[in-house]
Design an enzyme around this catalytic site. Structure first.
Site, PDB file in Angstrom:
ATOM      1  N   HIS A  77      10.058 -29.501  32.794  1.00 41.61           N
ATOM      2  CA  HIS A  77       8.609 -29.615  32.589  1.00 41.61           C
ATOM      3  C   HIS A  77       7.914 -29.932  33.910  1.00 41.61           C
ATOM      4  O   HIS A  77       6.899 -29.319  34.254  1.00 41.61           O
ATOM      5  CB  HIS A  77       8.282 -30.787  31.637  1.00 41.61           C
ATOM      6  CG  HIS A  77       8.726 -30.615  30.217  1.00 41.61           C
ATOM      7  ND1 HIS A  77       9.441 -31.589  29.552  1.00 41.61           N
ATOM      8  CD2 HIS A  77       8.540 -29.606  29.328  1.00 41.61           C
ATOM      9  CE1 HIS A  77       9.657 -31.184  28.304  1.00 41.61           C
ATOM     10  NE2 HIS A  77       9.132 -29.979  28.147  1.00 41.61           N
TER      11      HIS A  77
ATOM     12  N   LYS B 210       6.254 -34.285  13.785  1.00 42.81           N
ATOM     13  CA  LYS B 210       7.563 -33.953  14.356  1.00 42.81           C
ATOM     14  C   LYS B 210       8.458 -35.192  14.479  1.00 42.81           C
ATOM     15  O   LYS B 210       9.562 -35.101  15.004  1.00 42.81           O
ATOM     16  CB  LYS B 210       7.393 -33.329  15.742  1.00 42.81           C
ATOM     17  CG  LYS B 210       7.076 -31.843  15.739  1.00 42.81           C
ATOM     18  CD  LYS B 210       7.342 -31.247  17.116  1.00 42.81           C
ATOM     19  CE  LYS B 210       7.054 -29.772  17.189  1.00 42.81           C
ATOM     20  NZ  LYS B 210       7.215 -29.239  18.565  1.00 42.81           N
TER      21      LYS B 210
ATOM     22  N   ARG C 126      11.757 -20.428  29.301  1.00 39.62           N
ATOM     23  CA  ARG C 126      13.123 -20.560  29.829  1.00 39.62           C
ATOM     24  C   ARG C 126      13.932 -19.300  29.579  1.00 39.62           C
ATOM     25  O   ARG C 126      14.738 -18.898  30.390  1.00 39.62           O
ATOM     26  CB  ARG C 126      13.830 -21.757  29.169  1.00 39.62           C
ATOM     27  CG  ARG C 126      13.260 -23.097  29.583  1.00 39.62           C
ATOM     28  CD  ARG C 126      13.696 -24.175  28.647  1.00 39.62           C
ATOM     29  NE  ARG C 126      13.200 -23.915  27.301  1.00 39.62           N
ATOM     30  CZ  ARG C 126      13.275 -24.749  26.289  1.00 39.62           C
ATOM     31  NH1 ARG C 126      13.852 -25.909  26.456  1.00 39.62           N
ATOM     32  NH2 ARG C 126      12.780 -24.442  25.114  1.00 39.62           N
TER      33      ARG C 126
ATOM     34  N   SER D 192      14.087 -30.961  25.812  1.00 39.51           N
ATOM     35  CA  SER D 192      13.996 -32.384  25.443  1.00 39.51           C
ATOM     36  C   SER D 192      14.997 -32.711  24.344  1.00 39.51           C
ATOM     37  O   SER D 192      15.632 -33.774  24.356  1.00 39.51           O
ATOM     38  CB  SER D 192      12.582 -32.712  24.952  1.00 39.51           C
ATOM     39  OG  SER D 192      11.648 -32.501  25.973  1.00 39.51           O
TER      40      SER D 192
HETATM   41  O1  PNS Z   1       6.517 -28.952  23.611  1.00 43.34           O
HETATM   42  P1  PNS Z   1       6.149 -28.254  22.343  1.00 43.34           P
HETATM   43  O2  PNS Z   1       6.538 -29.075  21.131  1.00 43.34           O
HETATM   44  O3  PNS Z   1       6.694 -26.854  22.290  1.00 43.34           O
HETATM   45  O4  PNS Z   1       4.553 -28.128  22.348  1.00 43.34           O
HETATM   46  C1  PNS Z   1       3.899 -27.499  21.286  1.00 43.34           C
HETATM   47  C2  PNS Z   1       2.369 -27.692  21.385  1.00 43.34           C
HETATM   48  C3  PNS Z   1       2.032 -29.165  21.428  1.00 43.34           C
HETATM   49  C4  PNS Z   1       1.870 -27.039  22.651  1.00 43.34           C
HETATM   50  C5  PNS Z   1       1.758 -27.019  20.143  1.00 43.34           C
HETATM   51  O5  PNS Z   1       2.332 -27.551  18.997  1.00 43.34           O
HETATM   52  C6  PNS Z   1       0.240 -27.179  20.073  1.00 43.34           C
HETATM   53  O6  PNS Z   1      -0.479 -26.467  20.747  1.00 43.34           O
HETATM   54  N1  PNS Z   1      -0.214 -28.147  19.256  1.00 43.34           N
HETATM   55  C7  PNS Z   1      -1.631 -28.407  19.060  1.00 43.34           C
HETATM   56  C8  PNS Z   1      -2.131 -27.902  17.716  1.00 43.34           C
HETATM   57  C9  PNS Z   1      -2.563 -26.444  17.815  1.00 43.34           C
HETATM   58  O7  PNS Z   1      -3.425 -26.081  18.565  1.00 43.34           O
HETATM   59  N2  PNS Z   1      -1.894 -25.605  17.029  1.00 43.34           N
HETATM   60  C10 PNS Z   1      -2.167 -24.187  16.986  1.00 43.34           C
HETATM   61  C11 PNS Z   1      -1.387 -23.442  18.034  1.00 43.34           C
HETATM   62  S1  PNS Z   1      -1.068 -21.869  17.451  1.00 43.34           S
END
Ligand code: PNS
Length: 171
Positions: free
Chosen positions: A25, A49, A98, A136
């Protein structure tokens, strides 16, 4: 101050759960900061989560790593990412990739975000080769069973993982 002689500051949002932040990250964030005026690292609260670290701990860990960078700030959020990007005047959402296996999900999210605001572009940054296998969840699993995570997370994160496991997850 986003306007100066017609030049608009380029703001990028780097979102994620960061549970915990890894060197993969950090690599993506630092590389992004070379191309944008301001980078907002957005740590998703993501209570659904059941994160290992609570959101304030996750923010603290990222701040400890990136506090020296003038153009990087770290915040938490519990909203739609696109709304957060709008709030910060961001023109870009940055996601690390990745492997092809990341792509399908990320592509779907990028399309969904684009459907909500086509002026905010999603950019994919390829992980550096040494971090293509780092996640992670993998870090937590290896650490929990006593494996080495040296070089894959910063020292402060390794220390916090140790403390957390010693106290039990809830502590
Ligand atoms: O590290 P991650 O868990 O892959 O991150 C995912 C994240 C936080 C980027 C994604 O879940 C997100 O954008 N959450 C905010 C809610 C949202 O906007 N959801 C719609 C996206 S399609």
């Amino acid at each position: 101050m986003s306007q100066d002689k017609g030049y608009r500051l380029k703001v990028a949002v780097c979102p994620g759960s960061f549970d915990p932040v890894t060197n993969g990250h950090l690599d993506v964030i630092i590389r992004t900061a070379k191309h944008f005026d301001r980078v907002v690292v957005a740590v998703a609260a993501n209570p659904e989560k059941c994160p290992f670290f609570d959101v304030s701990e996750r923010v603290e860990m990222v701040v400890e790593c990136l506090g020296d960078y003038d153009n990087i700030e770290v915040i938490s959020f519990d909203s739609l990412l696109i709304d957060l990007a709008r709030k910060y005047g961001s023109c870009a959402i940055i996601k690390g990739l990745r492997a092809m296996s990341d792509f399908e999900f990320e592509f779907q999210m990028a399309q969904m975000n684009r459907q909500m605001d086509e002026n905010i572009e999603t950019f994919f940054v390829m992980a550096s080769p040494e971090y293509t296998f780092v996640s992670s969840s993998g870090i937590k699993e290896v650490f929990k069973y006593g494996g080495s995570i040296k070089g894959l997370v910063p020292e402060n994160v390794e220390r916090r993982l140790k403390e957390k496991l010693k106290r039990g997850k809830s502590g």
